[in-house]
Motif scaffolding. Structure first.
Motif, short mmCIF file in Angstrom:
data_model
loop_
_atom_site.label_atom_id
_atom_site.label_comp_id
_atom_site.label_asym_id
_atom_site.label_seq_id
_atom_site.Cartn_x
_atom_site.Cartn_y
_atom_site.Cartn_z
N ARG A 47 0.84 -1.20 0.00
CA ARG A 47 0.00 0.00 0.00
C ARG A 47 0.87 1.25 0.00
O ARG A 47 1.99 1.25 0.50
N GLY A 48 0.32 2.33 -0.55
CA GLY A 48 1.06 3.58 -0.65
C GLY A 48 1.53 4.13 0.67
O GLY A 48 2.52 4.85 0.74
N MET A 49 0.85 3.79 1.76
CA MET A 49 1.27 4.31 3.07
C MET A 49 2.62 3.75 3.50
O MET A 49 3.25 4.29 4.39
N TYR A 50 3.10 2.69 2.85
CA TYR A 50 4.40 2.12 3.18
C TYR A 50 5.50 2.61 2.24
O TYR A 50 6.64 2.21 2.37
N THR A 51 5.15 3.44 1.27
CA THR A 51 6.13 3.95 0.32
C THR A 51 7.07 4.92 1.01
O THR A 51 6.64 5.81 1.75
N PHE A 52 8.36 4.76 0.78
CA PHE A 52 9.36 5.67 1.33
C PHE A 52 9.01 7.09 0.90
O PHE A 52 8.67 7.34 -0.25
N HIS A 53 9.10 8.02 1.82
CA HIS A 53 8.68 9.40 1.57
C HIS A 53 9.86 10.33 1.82
O HIS A 53 10.41 10.37 2.91
N LYS A 54 10.25 11.07 0.80
CA LYS A 54 11.28 12.10 0.94
C LYS A 54 10.69 13.38 0.40
O LYS A 54 10.30 13.45 -0.77
#
Length: 184
Positions: A47-54
């Motif tokens: 799910r997108g909530m687990y995508t690394f976020h920078k």
């Protein structure tokens, strides 16, 4: 939603961030070079909530599809509809892989019945059966793509991805993958 419809969604809860495919061109425009080790296996489809976020190099799909701001609480989700979203849904590697998986899914579920395959893909993606005009247009697209891919084996293999569906001619599998891209 596209990962769920395609059958690719990994529903594992928790764990470290994942790195779905991102174009190299996006990474080059980052304020600070980003090490982006594209996830493999099931992690690729979390799910997108687990995508690394920078913040200085946001994943383009998160930006295009109105992700909430990470710095503040957001009560209302912004919604937009832009041509860039359509372009991403047709060409982004994440969406292409989902369309390939959706095509394999419907071809396995309804073997040999292209109308049934299109109807199932439509129902999975949109929650309703296609109207007669929609089904007719998608069947025409399927027939046109089958003709096109009939003499282009390497292009058909690229459109199908891996693994290719068992017992389905490569031109038919490629044509259904393109129809699935249109539906998604």
């Amino acid at each position: 939603i596209f990962l769920s419809v395609s059958g690719l969604l990994d529903k594992t809860v928790g764990g470290p961030s994942v790195y779905p495919p991102i174009p190299d061109e996006v990474l080059r425009f980052s304020y600070n070079p980003v090490n982006w080790p594209t996830s493999t296996g099931a992690n690729r489809y979390r799910r997108g909530m687990y995508t690394f976020h920078k913040r200085t190099s946001l994943h383009p799909n998160l930006a295009l599809f109105d992700r909430p701001k990470a710095q503040v609480t957001d009560n209302l989700r912004a919604r937009s509809n832009t041509p860039l979203q359509a372009m991403a849904a047709l060409h982004d590697q994440n969406f292409v892989e989902a369309a390939q998986a959706l095509a394999r899914r419907v071809q396995a579920a309804v073997p040999g019945n292209t109308s049934g395959q299109i109807t199932l893909a439509f129902r999975l993606a949109l929650g309703r059966s296609p109207k007669a005009a929609e089904l007719s247009a998608l069947e025409a697209l399927l027939a046109k793509n089958q003709t096109t891919y009939g003499g282009q084996t390497s292009a058909a293999e690229q459109a199908v991805g891996t693994p290719a569906p068992e017992g389905v001619p490569i031109a038919s599998a490629a044509a259904m993958a393109n129809v699935a891209r249109m539906i998604l």
